[in-house]
Write a protein that holds these residues in place. Sequence first.
Motif, short mmCIF file in Angstrom:
data_model
loop_
_atom_site.label_atom_id
_atom_site.label_comp_id
_atom_site.label_asym_id
_atom_site.label_seq_id
_atom_site.Cartn_x
_atom_site.Cartn_y
_atom_site.Cartn_z
N UNK A 195 0.32 -46.78 26.36
CA UNK A 195 0.01 -46.31 25.01
C UNK A 195 0.94 -45.15 24.72
N UNK A 196 1.83 -45.33 23.77
CA UNK A 196 2.85 -44.32 23.51
C UNK A 196 3.22 -44.32 22.04
N UNK A 197 4.07 -43.37 21.64
CA UNK A 197 4.43 -43.23 20.24
C UNK A 197 5.29 -44.39 19.73
N UNK A 198 5.27 -44.56 18.42
CA UNK A 198 5.98 -45.67 17.80
C UNK A 198 7.49 -45.59 17.96
N UNK A 199 7.98 -44.39 18.26
CA UNK A 199 9.43 -44.26 18.42
C UNK A 199 9.95 -45.13 19.57
N UNK A 200 9.03 -45.63 20.39
CA UNK A 200 9.45 -46.46 21.52
C UNK A 200 9.46 -47.94 21.22
N UNK A 201 8.95 -48.29 20.06
CA UNK A 201 8.86 -49.72 19.74
C UNK A 201 10.22 -50.41 19.77
N UNK A 202 11.24 -49.72 19.29
CA UNK A 202 12.56 -50.37 19.28
C UNK A 202 13.16 -50.52 20.67
N UNK A 203 12.64 -49.80 21.65
CA UNK A 203 13.19 -50.05 22.99
C UNK A 203 12.31 -50.99 23.81
N UNK A 204 11.27 -51.50 23.16
CA UNK A 204 10.41 -52.44 23.86
C UNK A 204 11.16 -53.65 24.45
N UNK A 205 12.13 -54.22 23.73
CA UNK A 205 12.85 -55.35 24.35
C UNK A 205 13.55 -54.95 25.64
N UNK A 206 14.12 -53.76 25.67
CA UNK A 206 14.78 -53.31 26.90
C UNK A 206 13.78 -53.26 28.04
N UNK A 207 12.62 -52.72 27.73
CA UNK A 207 11.61 -52.58 28.77
C UNK A 207 11.11 -53.94 29.25
N UNK A 208 10.90 -54.85 28.31
CA UNK A 208 10.40 -56.16 28.70
C UNK A 208 11.45 -56.92 29.52
N UNK A 209 12.70 -56.73 29.16
CA UNK A 209 13.79 -57.35 29.92
C UNK A 209 13.76 -56.83 31.36
N UNK A 226 3.12 -42.62 14.04
CA UNK A 226 3.58 -41.24 14.16
C UNK A 226 2.75 -40.24 13.35
N UNK A 227 2.77 -39.00 13.80
CA UNK A 227 2.16 -37.91 13.05
C UNK A 227 3.25 -37.36 12.13
N UNK A 228 2.88 -37.13 10.89
CA UNK A 228 3.87 -36.78 9.87
C UNK A 228 3.68 -35.39 9.25
N UNK A 229 4.79 -34.82 8.79
CA UNK A 229 4.75 -33.60 8.00
C UNK A 229 4.22 -33.96 6.60
N UNK A 230 3.83 -32.94 5.80
CA UNK A 230 3.37 -33.24 4.45
C UNK A 230 4.40 -34.01 3.62
N UNK A 231 5.67 -33.86 3.94
CA UNK A 231 6.68 -34.61 3.18
C UNK A 231 6.97 -35.97 3.83
N UNK A 232 6.11 -36.36 4.75
CA UNK A 232 6.19 -37.66 5.42
C UNK A 232 7.30 -37.83 6.43
N UNK A 233 8.01 -36.76 6.76
CA UNK A 233 8.98 -36.88 7.84
C UNK A 233 8.20 -36.72 9.15
N UNK A 234 8.85 -37.04 10.25
CA UNK A 234 8.20 -36.96 11.55
C UNK A 234 7.75 -35.51 11.80
N UNK A 235 6.55 -35.34 12.25
CA UNK A 235 5.98 -34.00 12.43
C UNK A 235 6.92 -33.08 13.20
N UNK A 236 7.24 -31.95 12.60
CA UNK A 236 8.17 -31.04 13.25
C UNK A 236 7.78 -29.59 13.00
N UNK A 237 8.39 -28.75 13.77
CA UNK A 237 8.13 -27.33 13.74
C UNK A 237 8.45 -26.69 12.38
N UNK A 238 9.44 -27.25 11.73
CA UNK A 238 9.91 -26.66 10.48
C UNK A 238 8.82 -26.50 9.43
N UNK A 239 7.83 -27.39 9.46
CA UNK A 239 6.82 -27.35 8.40
C UNK A 239 5.44 -26.95 8.90
N UNK A 240 5.41 -26.15 9.95
CA UNK A 240 4.12 -25.70 10.46
C UNK A 240 4.11 -25.76 11.97
#
Length: 459
Positions: A195-209, A226-240
């Motif tokens: 169980x991990x973040x969605x950022x890993x979905x694109x490397x799933x084929x590598x892992x399955x291989x 993913x957890x998002x900032x109020x402006x919908x970008x990936x949650x980051x320090x810049x916005x809190x």
Amino acid sequence: MIRTRFAPSPTGYLHIGGLRTALYNFIFAKKNNGQFILRIEDTDQKRLVRGAAEKIIKSLNSFDINFDEGPNLNEKYGPYYQSKRLYIYHKYCCKLIENKSAYLCYVDDNQNLKPENNIDKSLSIINQQDTKSRFIVKFKVPSIKNFNTFDDLRGKVVFDLSLIDDFIIIKSDGFPTYHFANVVDDHLMKISHVIRGEEWLSSLPKHMLLYNSLEFNLPHFIHLPLLLNPDHSKLSKRQGDVDVDKFIEKGYLKSAVLNFIALLGWHPDNDREIFNILDLIENFSIPRIQKSGSVFDIKKLNWMNSEYIKSMDLDTLFEVSQEFFKKEIDIKNTTKLGKAINFFKQRSSTLLELNDSILPFYSEPNNLKEEVLTYVNEKKSQDILKFYLKSLSIIECFDIELSDRLIKDIAEKFNVKGKEIFFPLRGVLYGSLNGPDLFTIIDILGLDESKRRIEQYIK
RNA sequence: GGCCCGUUCGUCUAGUGGUUAGGACCCAGGGUUUUCAUCUCUGUAACAGGAGUUCGAUUCUCCUACGGGCUACCA
């Protein structure tokens, strides 16, 4: 046996998103009487931060997310630091070279790569018999047009492998890359659900291989939104804040933070919103995890935290508030402090706020804010202050009825509205125009201290 | 750019072919409190768009748009 893991990279503090991932892994394992494992993924020596792993473990434990296996704990499938498992990765790397799923490449000073076709030569280099060669090992990605991968939440996800280049599994410093170490370890540690973040979905084929070539059984994969900032970008320090310790420092309760982030991407089959960790374990289920990212809304956290503060009993609240009390607060006088906390626990969204509200009962309101002072110095206010002080002087026992009657008397005598009575009195007694009612203030302060504070401002 | 994932009130979400599209936060208003807050009541506010399938689509399919993720000898 259900076994999940949280595998942070020790590059800093525990991130709020990481905490949620850990929480989901933990409650899912516990819900199924399974085990939760902690593994430290320190394969990037350049980004390693000293003490970060310990710090992350400490944070996790403080939230009661306790692992069954991990560094220094039931090291059944250890070591749990990837940097201590290099020999294991090398062994499986050899297996891949032997079955022609991977190949070694020499690296020259200009970073140019030259493949080594001889398997035996490659193996001997990996096994340190040739220490002079600088090399990396790459995984050979087969050219499959429609490669099926599976995610428990999204179902079948198809990738075109001809678009994916051969990827590195052993770096030139001898360390494995995430993709490789992760697969080897999850298998060896018998992880059933990744169980991990969605950022890993694109490397799933590598892992399955990798799983396929290594002849490992596949675990279940669940990619969290993913957890998002109020402006919908990936949650980051810049916005809190994203560092979990920052939330604790600001007076958010761990139980409230956990409750709040649990609901960011997961929802029960009813409208219930308040869950302690045991409730979460009882109610959690993977199919009810959301697929789209969720914005971290601090206002809702504030509300939830205030709900938790309200529902706490005085002793517990006192206990958790201790570290927020400023030095002026006399914690020995539990009657006074108890009254103050009891009043403000109904209206504070954080422990810090609670402490700020209590402070005026302990520190002299000697430098009143401009707006308060202006009000206090008005002629009408001064008359009211004098009258009130005089009234208090002849009182023996101050109670709520008396307090109310006194206010009515003043309203009549001076022909003023409630506000005009409260503002000057609260100003001198509590230090601000708004706040508790007069009875509460005087009851907490005590009659003598109240008289003293009023007297101070009478001209 | 390419690949992948996603899209219900501003936000978190319920909803799995027929609902006045429900709840919570926020916001606004009323009541209580001779202030403020608490409490309480009420209200505003959403199915991204377009084609299908169907007697009927928020729900199923496709397309478009938009958002996000990935595209490293980082995880």
